[in-house]
Design a protein around this motif. Structure first.
Motif, PDB file in Angstrom:
ATOM      1  N   GLU A 165       1.845   5.479 -21.054  1.00  0.00           N
ATOM      2  CA  GLU A 165       2.356   5.354 -22.412  1.00  0.00           C
ATOM      3  C   GLU A 165       3.258   6.531 -22.771  1.00  0.00           C
ATOM      4  O   GLU A 165       4.291   6.366 -23.438  1.00  0.00           O
ATOM      5  N   LYS A 166       2.907   7.738 -22.326  1.00  0.00           N
ATOM      6  CA  LYS A 166       3.736   8.913 -22.601  1.00  0.00           C
ATOM      7  C   LYS A 166       5.091   8.783 -21.921  1.00  0.00           C
ATOM      8  O   LYS A 166       6.140   9.107 -22.516  1.00  0.00           O
ATOM      9  N   GLU A 167       5.103   8.303 -20.718  1.00  0.00           N
ATOM     10  CA  GLU A 167       6.366   8.128 -20.000  1.00  0.00           C
ATOM     11  C   GLU A 167       7.230   7.063 -20.650  1.00  0.00           C
ATOM     12  O   GLU A 167       8.465   7.181 -20.683  1.00  0.00           O
ATOM     13  N   LYS A 168       6.623   6.006 -21.173  1.00  0.00           N
ATOM     14  CA  LYS A 168       7.385   4.971 -21.865  1.00  0.00           C
ATOM     15  C   LYS A 168       8.021   5.515 -23.140  1.00  0.00           C
ATOM     16  O   LYS A 168       9.177   5.186 -23.458  1.00  0.00           O
ATOM     17  N   LEU A 169       7.293   6.359 -23.911  1.00  0.00           N
ATOM     18  CA  LEU A 169       7.851   6.954 -25.133  1.00  0.00           C
ATOM     19  C   LEU A 169       8.996   7.897 -24.799  1.00  0.00           C
ATOM     20  O   LEU A 169      10.028   7.914 -25.484  1.00  0.00           O
ATOM     21  N   GLU A 170       8.825   8.714 -23.773  1.00  0.00           N
ATOM     22  CA  GLU A 170       9.896   9.631 -23.384  1.00  0.00           C
ATOM     23  C   GLU A 170      11.127   8.872 -22.906  1.00  0.00           C
ATOM     24  O   GLU A 170      12.260   9.291 -23.173  1.00  0.00           O
ATOM     25  N   ARG A 171      10.937   7.781 -22.223  1.00  0.00           N
ATOM     26  CA  ARG A 171      12.074   6.986 -21.786  1.00  0.00           C
ATOM     27  C   ARG A 171      12.804   6.368 -22.977  1.00  0.00           C
ATOM     28  O   ARG A 171      14.043   6.274 -22.982  1.00  0.00           O
TER      29      ARG A 171
ATOM     30  N   LYS B 188       0.838  -1.182   0.000  1.00  0.00           N
ATOM     31  CA  LYS B 188       0.000   0.000   0.000  1.00  0.00           C
ATOM     32  C   LYS B 188       0.884   1.246   0.000  1.00  0.00           C
ATOM     33  O   LYS B 188       1.449   1.629   1.021  1.00  0.00           O
ATOM     34  N   VAL B 189       1.032   1.880  -1.186  1.00  0.00           N
ATOM     35  CA  VAL B 189       1.872   3.070  -1.325  1.00  0.00           C
ATOM     36  C   VAL B 189       1.027   4.191  -1.893  1.00  0.00           C
ATOM     37  O   VAL B 189      -0.046   3.982  -2.472  1.00  0.00           O
ATOM     38  N   LEU B 190       1.542   5.413  -1.778  1.00  0.00           N
ATOM     39  CA  LEU B 190       0.823   6.602  -2.226  1.00  0.00           C
ATOM     40  C   LEU B 190       1.269   7.063  -3.593  1.00  0.00           C
ATOM     41  O   LEU B 190       0.874   8.142  -4.035  1.00  0.00           O
ATOM     42  N   PHE B 191       2.095   6.314  -4.305  1.00  0.00           N
ATOM     43  CA  PHE B 191       2.531   6.709  -5.637  1.00  0.00           C
ATOM     44  C   PHE B 191       2.317   5.543  -6.586  1.00  0.00           C
ATOM     45  O   PHE B 191       2.193   4.390  -6.176  1.00  0.00           O
ATOM     46  N   ASN B 192       2.289   5.880  -7.893  1.00  0.00           N
ATOM     47  CA  ASN B 192       2.004   4.885  -8.916  1.00  0.00           C
ATOM     48  C   ASN B 192       3.293   4.181  -9.313  1.00  0.00           C
ATOM     49  O   ASN B 192       4.298   4.831  -9.622  1.00  0.00           O
ATOM     50  N   LEU B 193       3.268   2.861  -9.307  1.00  0.00           N
ATOM     51  CA  LEU B 193       4.449   2.086  -9.666  1.00  0.00           C
ATOM     52  C   LEU B 193       4.517   1.770 -11.155  1.00  0.00           C
ATOM     53  O   LEU B 193       5.529   1.247 -11.622  1.00  0.00           O
ATOM     54  N   GLU B 194       3.482   2.080 -11.928  1.00  0.00           N
ATOM     55  CA  GLU B 194       3.442   1.784 -13.348  1.00  0.00           C
ATOM     56  C   GLU B 194       3.725   3.042 -14.170  1.00  0.00           C
ATOM     57  O   GLU B 194       3.482   4.167 -13.726  1.00  0.00           O
ATOM     58  N   LEU B 195       4.266   2.855 -15.399  1.00  0.00           N
ATOM     59  CA  LEU B 195       4.552   3.960 -16.316  1.00  0.00           C
ATOM     60  C   LEU B 195       3.397   4.118 -17.300  1.00  0.00           C
ATOM     61  O   LEU B 195       2.849   3.128 -17.794  1.00  0.00           O
TER      62      LEU B 195
END
Length: 374
Positions: A293-299, A284-291
């Motif tokens: 589609e925009k973040e994947k393209l930028e990476r 249980k965390v307060l941030f998203n662990l997944e990327l």
């Protein structure tokens, strides 16, 4: 998972190693540890009678139930108790644990007490005598030699009422290391004792089986107090965790569900649909662990520093390990002179170092790989 416990007890001890041991612990929130104990007892008895177990006999140390209870239970479970004297002995520490009834019988206040089909023990504070009697009863079943027998203690909690932890731990350790002991298991009501007691007994165990309620609130009550039907339903169901300690030091944890029926306790495997596994898979965390589609393209568009960036032209990197040809030296000198002029006009500078000979060792911070373009 309950079958894994039965298989471990069935296989028994290896030559030169301690006998496998099992701690079954429960709490007042889910008081079904005794049902797990009787389930293991029934399975062990059936395997002994079928000749499929390393053990050829069973000694039950009865603190919380009478010997007649266990005989009736085994009979209801389908175990043949007609020949019980040949494969099981019950050490009765329940009827008269401190010998008070015996003293009253000698005074004529109470009739003489006898424990049918069991060996009556009237001094539970004498742990050494208890150990000797356990070994004597077991040897009486299987004889002397390499034939082994199992030991079941229905309540270590009752033992700890009369004997300190150090002596109980010494008893269990001595039984595990005895040449004729195949396996040993016992029941512990963990919430009655402090952490030191529970930890010590778990340390002596190759397997630790925990009985827990499905939903437990902060005050120790399971279920919703506003819904009595839901409370009753959840109270008769729970989680069953088993921790196996391997001989090589590795630990394996398994989980199941259990529910109570009129015929006894039943075990079922845990599924994701039950909501017991899926809740614990992701923290249980307060941030998203997944990327996204925009973040994947930028990476993917990020240029890594070790990738060639020559824009289609041949790049010759001086790695400090070999001398360049004279024409190459001229090209490098011309290129560097032009670049120096450009850098100077732009207010920058560059230091170019040429090694004197091939005998000179490269600096420790030089990278010998040609594929790096940093």
């Amino acid at each position: 998972m309950a079958d894994s416990i039965s298989r471990t007890i069935r296989d028994g001890a290896l030559e030169g190693e301690h006998a496998p041991s099992l701690t079954i612990k429960d709490t007042t929130a889910s008081p079904y540890g005794f049902d797990v104990f009787t389930h293991v007892l029934s399975q062990a008895s059936s395997l002994i009678l079928a000749g499929k177990s390393q053990s050829r006999g069973l000694v039950v140390v009865a603190y919380s139930r009478s010997p007649s209870f266990y005989l009736d239970f085994l009979k209801r479970s389908g175990v043949d108790v007609a020949s019980s004297q040949k494969w099981i002995h019950i050490l009765d520490c329940y009827t008269d644990p401190l010998g008070w009834k015996h003293q009253l019988a000698d005074s004529g206040i109470l009739p003489s007490n006898s424990s049918a089909g069991a060996c009556l023990f009237q001094d539970v504070k004498d742990i050494n005598k208890l150990q000797s009697l356990i070994l004597e009863l077991g040897s009486g079943l299987v004889g002397q030699g390499k034939v082994r027998f199992s030991v079941a203690i229905d309540s270590v909690t009752e033992m700890l009422r009369h004997v300190p932890l150090s002596k109980v731990a010494a008893l269990i350790s001595d039984l595990r290391s005895h040449d004729q002991i195949s396996s040993i298991f016992w029941l512990l009501h963990s919430d009655i004792h402090d952490v030191r007691v529970t930890t010590s007994l778990e340390y002596l165990s190759a397997m630790v089986a925990s009985v827990e309620s499905l939903n437990q609130s902060s005050d120790g009550l399971s279920g919703d107090l506003g819904n009595l039907s839901l409370l009753e339903q959840n109270f008769r169901r729970g989680k069953f965790h088993v921790r196996f300690k391997r001989r090589n030091g590795r630990v394996r944890v398994m989980n199941e569900q259990f529910h109570m029926e009129e015929s006894g306790i039943k075990f079922t495997s845990v599924t994701v649909e039950d909501g017991l596994v899926s809740q614990g898979l992701v923290p249980k965390v307060l941030f998203n662990l997944e990327l996204s589609e925009k973040e994947k393209l930028e990476r993917a568009r990020v240029v890594l520093p070790f990738e060639h960036q020559g824009n289609g032209k041949h790049i010759q990197i001086y790695d400090g390990r070999r001398s360049l040809a004279p024409e190459s030296m001229g090209e490098v000198s011309a290129d560097t002179s032009q670049s120096n002029t450009e850098e100077c006009s732009n207010g920058g500078g560059e230091i170019i170092y040429f090694r004197d000979s091939d005998d000179e060792r490269p600096d420790s911070d030089e990278d010998p790989d040609d594929d790096l373009d940093i």
